[in-house]
Design a protein around this motif. Structure first.
Motif, PDB file in Angstrom:
ATOM      1  N   LYS A  48     -13.588  -7.602   1.821  1.00 42.60           N
ATOM      2  CA  LYS A  48     -13.830  -6.429   2.572  1.00 42.60           C
ATOM      3  C   LYS A  48     -12.535  -5.956   3.057  1.00 42.60           C
ATOM      4  CE  LYS A  48     -17.227  -6.100   5.327  1.00 42.60           C
ATOM      5  NZ  LYS A  48     -18.279  -6.235   6.310  1.00 42.60           N
ATOM      6  N   ARG A  49     -11.529  -6.577   3.560  1.00 43.63           N
ATOM      7  CA  ARG A  49     -10.325  -6.211   4.006  1.00 43.63           C
ATOM      8  C   ARG A  49      -9.470  -5.411   3.087  1.00 43.63           C
ATOM      9  NH1 ARG A  49      -5.991 -10.799   5.320  1.00 43.63           N
ATOM     10  NH2 ARG A  49      -5.969 -11.829   3.540  1.00 43.63           N
ATOM     11  N   PHE A  50      -9.648  -5.880   1.783  1.00 42.48           N
ATOM     12  CA  PHE A  50      -8.704  -5.206   0.819  1.00 42.48           C
ATOM     13  C   PHE A  50      -9.473  -3.918  -0.079  1.00 42.48           C
ATOM     14  CE2 PHE A  50      -7.508  -9.630   0.901  1.00 42.48           C
ATOM     15  CZ  PHE A  50      -5.964  -9.423   0.989  1.00 42.48           C
ATOM     16  N   TYR A  51     -10.435  -3.654   0.331  1.00 42.20           N
ATOM     17  CA  TYR A  51     -11.224  -2.488  -0.459  1.00 42.20           C
ATOM     18  C   TYR A  51     -10.872  -1.266   0.436  1.00 42.20           C
ATOM     19  CZ  TYR A  51     -14.825   0.428  -2.459  1.00 42.20           C
ATOM     20  OH  TYR A  51     -15.241   1.622  -3.087  1.00 42.20           O
ATOM     21  N   LYS A  52     -10.480  -0.291  -0.464  1.00 41.48           N
ATOM     22  CA  LYS A  52     -10.001   1.134   0.015  1.00 41.48           C
ATOM     23  C   LYS A  52     -10.403   2.101  -0.580  1.00 41.48           C
ATOM     24  CE  LYS A  52      -6.372  -0.517   2.659  1.00 41.48           C
ATOM     25  NZ  LYS A  52      -6.842  -1.147   3.566  1.00 41.48           N
ATOM     26  N   GLN A  53     -11.125   3.119  -0.050  1.00 37.73           N
ATOM     27  CA  GLN A  53     -11.729   4.196  -0.568  1.00 37.73           C
ATOM     28  C   GLN A  53     -10.593   4.971  -1.418  1.00 37.73           C
ATOM     29  OE1 GLN A  53     -14.799   5.272  -1.009  1.00 37.73           O
ATOM     30  NE2 GLN A  53     -15.480   3.460   0.170  1.00 37.73           N
ATOM     31  N   PHE A  57      -4.484  12.726  -4.416  1.00 41.46           N
ATOM     32  CA  PHE A  57      -3.163  13.025  -3.975  1.00 41.46           C
ATOM     33  C   PHE A  57      -2.809  14.067  -4.657  1.00 41.46           C
ATOM     34  CE2 PHE A  57      -2.829   8.404  -2.488  1.00 41.46           C
ATOM     35  CZ  PHE A  57      -2.365   8.761  -1.288  1.00 41.46           C
ATOM     36  N   GLU A  58      -2.274  15.312  -4.040  1.00 44.13           N
ATOM     37  CA  GLU A  58      -1.911  16.610  -4.683  1.00 44.13           C
ATOM     38  C   GLU A  58      -0.850  16.190  -5.723  1.00 44.13           C
ATOM     39  OE1 GLU A  58      -2.073  20.142  -6.423  1.00 44.13           O
ATOM     40  OE2 GLU A  58      -3.652  19.132  -4.785  1.00 44.13           O
ATOM     41  N   GLU A  59       0.097  15.410  -5.306  1.00 45.99           N
ATOM     42  CA  GLU A  59       1.414  15.216  -5.977  1.00 45.99           C
ATOM     43  C   GLU A  59       1.144  14.512  -7.332  1.00 45.99           C
ATOM     44  OE1 GLU A  59       0.931  14.046  -2.948  1.00 45.99           O
ATOM     45  OE2 GLU A  59       2.502  14.791  -1.579  1.00 45.99           O
ATOM     46  N   LEU A  60       0.017  13.551  -7.514  1.00 48.97           N
ATOM     47  CA  LEU A  60      -0.225  12.994  -8.566  1.00 48.97           C
ATOM     48  C   LEU A  60      -1.384  13.726  -9.265  1.00 48.97           C
ATOM     49  CD1 LEU A  60      -0.538   9.444  -7.388  1.00 48.97           C
ATOM     50  CD2 LEU A  60       1.575  10.394  -8.567  1.00 48.97           C
ATOM     51  N   LYS A  61      -2.217  14.364  -8.739  1.00 43.93           N
ATOM     52  CA  LYS A  61      -3.233  15.314  -9.270  1.00 43.93           C
ATOM     53  C   LYS A  61      -4.426  14.563  -9.635  1.00 43.93           C
ATOM     54  CE  LYS A  61      -1.291  19.395  -9.599  1.00 43.93           C
ATOM     55  NZ  LYS A  61      -0.749  19.696  -8.272  1.00 43.93           N
ATOM     56  N   LYS A  62      -4.457  13.479  -8.868  1.00 42.61           N
ATOM     57  CA  LYS A  62      -5.578  12.512  -9.133  1.00 42.61           C
ATOM     58  C   LYS A  62      -6.042  11.633  -7.826  1.00 42.61           C
ATOM     59  CE  LYS A  62      -2.948   8.769 -11.201  1.00 42.61           C
ATOM     60  NZ  LYS A  62      -2.764   7.903 -12.527  1.00 42.61           N
ATOM     61  N   GLU A  63      -7.083  11.158  -7.962  1.00 47.95           N
ATOM     62  CA  GLU A  63      -7.372  10.147  -6.925  1.00 47.95           C
ATOM     63  C   GLU A  63      -7.058   8.692  -7.233  1.00 47.95           C
ATOM     64  OE1 GLU A  63     -11.939   9.918  -6.587  1.00 47.95           O
ATOM     65  OE2 GLU A  63     -11.810  11.540  -5.033  1.00 47.95           O
ATOM     66  N   VAL A  64      -6.478   8.195  -6.025  1.00 47.00           N
ATOM     67  CA  VAL A  64      -5.727   6.743  -6.114  1.00 47.00           C
ATOM     68  C   VAL A  64      -6.496   5.983  -5.400  1.00 47.00           C
ATOM     69  CG1 VAL A  64      -3.675   5.748  -5.843  1.00 47.00           C
ATOM     70  CG2 VAL A  64      -3.624   7.857  -7.019  1.00 47.00           C
ATOM     71  N   ARG A  65      -6.685   4.663  -5.491  1.00 45.09           N
ATOM     72  CA  ARG A  65      -7.109   3.735  -4.525  1.00 45.09           C
ATOM     73  C   ARG A  65      -5.887   2.796  -4.180  1.00 45.09           C
ATOM     74  NH1 ARG A  65     -12.188   1.957  -3.737  1.00 45.09           N
ATOM     75  NH2 ARG A  65     -12.663   3.091  -5.708  1.00 45.09           N
ATOM     76  N   PRO A  66      -5.468   3.095  -3.150  1.00 43.05           N
ATOM     77  CA  PRO A  66      -4.170   2.386  -2.728  1.00 43.05           C
ATOM     78  C   PRO A  66      -4.360   0.850  -2.299  1.00 43.05           C
ATOM     79  CG  PRO A  66      -4.480   4.396  -1.127  1.00 43.05           C
ATOM     80  CD  PRO A  66      -5.706   4.018  -2.003  1.00 43.05           C
ATOM     81  N   ARG A  67      -3.269   0.235  -2.798  1.00 47.41           N
ATOM     82  CA  ARG A  67      -3.638  -1.351  -2.864  1.00 47.41           C
ATOM     83  C   ARG A  67      -3.182  -1.695  -1.179  1.00 47.41           C
ATOM     84  NH1 ARG A  67      -2.609  -4.704  -7.013  1.00 47.41           N
ATOM     85  NH2 ARG A  67      -1.419  -6.189  -5.665  1.00 47.41           N
ATOM     86  N   SER A  68      -3.927  -2.540  -0.891  1.00 47.41           N
ATOM     87  CA  SER A  68      -3.426  -3.367   0.469  1.00 47.41           C
ATOM     88  C   SER A  68      -2.260  -4.085   0.583  1.00 47.41           C
ATOM     89  CB  SER A  68      -4.564  -4.127   1.113  1.00 47.41           C
ATOM     90  OG  SER A  68      -5.704  -3.198   1.006  1.00 47.41           O
ATOM     91  N   THR A  69      -1.781  -4.631  -0.560  1.00 44.62           N
ATOM     92  CA  THR A  69      -0.717  -5.466  -0.776  1.00 44.62           C
ATOM     93  C   THR A  69       0.295  -5.009  -2.143  1.00 44.62           C
ATOM     94  OG1 THR A  69      -1.876  -6.972  -1.823  1.00 44.62           O
ATOM     95  CG2 THR A  69      -1.847  -7.532   0.367  1.00 44.62           C
TER      96      THR A  69
END
Length: 96
Positions: A48-53, A57-69
């Motif tokens: 649970k603590r590592f899951y990100k929505q 990002f406009e700069e990348l022109k796509k959705e990214v699921r940022p890593r926690s680590t």
């Protein structure tokens, strides 16, 4: 995690809608509903603590699921940061 595989390669896999729904339901259970004991001696779910929505990002022109680590890929021979790098994503978020 399977969700990453399906998000990144979904167009490569032709799966029936009911299978795709089942995968999403399974991931939802594993990340948000499963108790820590399912994963061993944990009191809380360790996923649970590592899951990100995903964040667009406009700069990348796509959705990214940022890593926690950090995966430290920038320390390898190619010197590049991964697309989901928490440092890069934080910089993009700060500029928005």
């Amino acid at each position: 995690m399977q969700e990453y595989l399906y998000e990144r390669n979904g167009d490569r896999f032709l799966v029936p809608a009911e299978v795709a729904t089942r995968v999403k339901d399974d991931i939802n259970y594993l990340v948000f509903q499963a108790s820590g004991s399912l994963f061993g001696g944990y009191h809380e779910n360790p996923l649970k603590r590592f899951y990100k929505q995903p964040i667009y990002f406009e700069e990348l022109k796509k959705e990214v699921r940022p890593r926690s680590t950090c995966c430290f890929s920038y320390l390898t021979n190619n010197k590049k940061r991964c697309v989901t790098c928490p440092h890069t994503c934080a910089a993009f978020s700060a500029s928005n």
